[in-house]
Design a protein around this motif. Structure first.
Motif, mmCIF file in Angstrom:
data_model
loop_
_atom_site.group_PDB
_atom_site.id
_atom_site.type_symbol
_atom_site.label_atom_id
_atom_site.label_comp_id
_atom_site.label_asym_id
_atom_site.label_seq_id
_atom_site.Cartn_x
_atom_site.Cartn_y
_atom_site.Cartn_z
ATOM 1 N N ASP A 100 0.855 -1.189 0.000
ATOM 2 C CA ASP A 100 0.000 0.000 0.000
ATOM 3 C C ASP A 100 0.889 1.238 0.000
ATOM 4 O OD1 ASP A 100 -1.838 2.042 0.394
ATOM 5 O OD2 ASP A 100 -2.982 0.973 1.937
ATOM 6 N N PRO A 101 1.399 1.633 -1.185
ATOM 7 C CA PRO A 101 2.335 2.755 -1.227
ATOM 8 C C PRO A 101 1.774 4.043 -0.629
ATOM 9 C CG PRO A 101 2.337 1.600 -3.320
ATOM 10 C CD PRO A 101 1.210 1.026 -2.512
ATOM 11 N N GLU A 102 0.506 4.311 -0.831
ATOM 12 C CA GLU A 102 -0.058 5.564 -0.319
ATOM 13 C C GLU A 102 -0.015 5.591 1.203
ATOM 14 O OE1 GLU A 102 -4.023 8.416 -0.759
ATOM 15 O OE2 GLU A 102 -3.825 6.585 -1.948
ATOM 16 N N ASP A 103 -0.449 4.514 1.828
ATOM 17 C CA ASP A 103 -0.449 4.470 3.289
ATOM 18 C C ASP A 103 0.982 4.443 3.834
ATOM 19 O OD1 ASP A 103 -1.880 4.067 5.901
ATOM 20 O OD2 ASP A 103 -0.683 2.234 5.873
ATOM 21 N N THR A 104 1.868 3.701 3.161
ATOM 22 C CA THR A 104 3.253 3.617 3.623
ATOM 23 C C THR A 104 3.936 4.972 3.554
ATOM 24 O OG1 THR A 104 3.421 1.287 2.997
ATOM 25 C CG2 THR A 104 5.483 2.509 3.196
ATOM 26 N N VAL A 105 3.741 5.701 2.455
ATOM 27 C CA VAL A 105 4.339 7.032 2.335
ATOM 28 C C VAL A 105 3.734 7.980 3.361
ATOM 29 C CG1 VAL A 105 4.544 9.055 0.838
ATOM 30 C CG2 VAL A 105 5.072 6.777 -0.051
ATOM 31 N N ARG A 106 2.436 7.892 3.568
ATOM 32 C CA ARG A 106 1.802 8.752 4.573
ATOM 33 C C ARG A 106 2.405 8.491 5.951
ATOM 34 N NH1 ARG A 106 -2.992 7.378 3.639
ATOM 35 N NH2 ARG A 106 -3.495 9.063 2.202
ATOM 36 N N ARG A 107 2.617 7.239 6.280
ATOM 37 C CA ARG A 107 3.208 6.904 7.569
ATOM 38 C C ARG A 107 4.663 7.378 7.648
ATOM 39 N NH1 ARG A 107 1.339 0.686 8.398
ATOM 40 N NH2 ARG A 107 2.509 0.905 10.346
ATOM 41 N N ALA A 108 5.372 7.274 6.525
ATOM 42 C CA ALA A 108 6.760 7.749 6.508
ATOM 43 C C ALA A 108 6.825 9.263 6.717
ATOM 44 C CB ALA A 108 7.422 7.355 5.191
ATOM 45 N N ILE A 109 5.936 9.997 6.076
ATOM 46 C CA ILE A 109 5.887 11.448 6.287
ATOM 47 C C ILE A 109 5.612 11.739 7.760
ATOM 48 C CG2 ILE A 109 4.604 13.567 5.745
ATOM 49 C CD1 ILE A 109 4.115 12.327 2.934
ATOM 50 N N MET A 132 2.906 4.775 -8.381
ATOM 51 C CA MET A 132 3.632 6.028 -8.181
ATOM 52 C C MET A 132 2.676 7.176 -7.872
ATOM 53 S SD MET A 132 6.601 4.780 -8.477
ATOM 54 C CE MET A 132 7.446 3.391 -9.270
ATOM 55 N N GLU A 133 1.560 7.213 -8.547
ATOM 56 C CA GLU A 133 0.565 8.260 -8.292
ATOM 57 C C GLU A 133 0.054 8.179 -6.855
ATOM 58 O OE1 GLU A 133 -1.959 9.517 -12.061
ATOM 59 O OE2 GLU A 133 -1.935 7.333 -11.824
ATOM 60 N N SER A 134 -0.140 6.951 -6.365
ATOM 61 C CA SER A 134 -0.662 6.808 -5.006
ATOM 62 C C SER A 134 0.351 7.307 -3.984
ATOM 63 C CB SER A 134 -1.044 5.351 -4.725
ATOM 64 O OG SER A 134 0.094 4.519 -4.626
ATOM 65 N N ALA A 135 1.645 7.076 -4.228
ATOM 66 C CA ALA A 135 2.674 7.585 -3.323
ATOM 67 C C ALA A 135 2.659 9.108 -3.298
ATOM 68 C CB ALA A 135 4.044 7.066 -3.751
#
Length: 265
Positions: A100-109, A132-135
């Motif tokens: 889940d790139p979107e959730d993973t990037v959100r958590r990383a931020i 990539m768009e989801s990230a």
């Protein structure tokens, strides 16, 4: 909006700084780190402008094989500790996004990360572009211009394919990722000058990101060719482990610690 901790304040400014370092004519060299002490050590070296984590190295340090075998919670905790240990912008290697790139990037931020590698793993191009768009969506929802170093595994997974076809795949995929908003395109592999030149011409100057491994073109030449960024992946940890193995061998043979060893920890 993410509740940013004091140690990760002003992420928008850090993201802007990281993006500007990619766009500058001077090549951005990122000496990859894997824990707090390696991050602090590299951050203190003159000339270090940003940090990048190495997922392979983090996984190895915690007892996991490379390739998304580490639980996402452990990866986020590890990169968060690194981000909290420095005032520099930090880009994290988040593999393929752990499902889940979107959730993973959100958590990383949320733990202070302002950029990331996301691998396409040579998924069908439409699926990879959506990944990539989801990230990038995560960055928008968290209020920062997230610096996406979109990775294509065209060379990593090339096998015995015709090199011309592999290069054409890398060009097509990279141009697609740039079109959806990636800051740069990461093409890992042992690239010769023809491949680098072709990729820079296709993407534009300061849009190609490479890994340097034994046998790679030197940074000075890559800068001349218009490459944006060099990283070193797991090789920096291998350098450290080689020094450790050499020292252990010397000590067990009755020798002494190397002269010039510094108390960096």
């Amino acid at each position: 909006m993410t509740d940013i901790s004091p140690g990760s304040s002003d992420l928008g400014a850090k993201a802007a700084t990281l993006a500007s370092l990619h766009a500058a004519p001077e090549i951005l060299q990122l000496v990859n780190v894997w824990d707090v002490i390696s991050a602090k050590t590299v951050a203190d070296i003159p000339g270090t402008k940003a940090l990048a984590t190495a997922s392979h190295s983090i996984a190895a340090s915690l007892g996991y094989e490379d390739g998304e075998n580490i639980p996402v919670e452990e990866m986020i905790a590890a990169v968060g500790r690194i981000a909290a240990a420095t005032a520099l912008p930090v880009s994290a290697d988040l593999e393929s996004g752990y499902g889940d790139p979107e959730d993973t990037v959100r958590r990383a931020i949320g733990v202070g990360i302002v950029g990331a590698n996301i691998e396409d793993q040579m998924r069908p191009l439409a699926d990879a572009a959506a990944q990539m768009e989801s990230a990038l969506r995560a960055g928008g929802s968290e209020g920062i211009d997230f610096v996406l170093n979109a990775r294509t595994d065209a060379f990593v997974k090339a096998g015995d394919r015709d090199p011309a076809d592999v290069l054409a795949d890398a060009v097509e995929r990279g141009k697609t990722y740039l079109a959806v908003g990636a800051t740069s395109v990461f093409v890992p592999g042992l690239l010769d000058e023809h491949a680098v030149t072709t990729l820079v011409e296709a993407f534009g100057p300061q849009r190609l990101s490479v890994i340097n491994v034994p046998g790679s073109l030197p940074p000075s030449r890559l800068q001349e060719l218009g490459v944006a960024r060099i990283s070193y992946g797991p090789w920096t940890q291998r350098v450290a482990l080689t020094a450790l193995a050499d020292s252990a061998r010397e000590l067990l043979a009755g020798g002494a610690l190397p002269e010039g060893t510094l108390p960096l920890n």
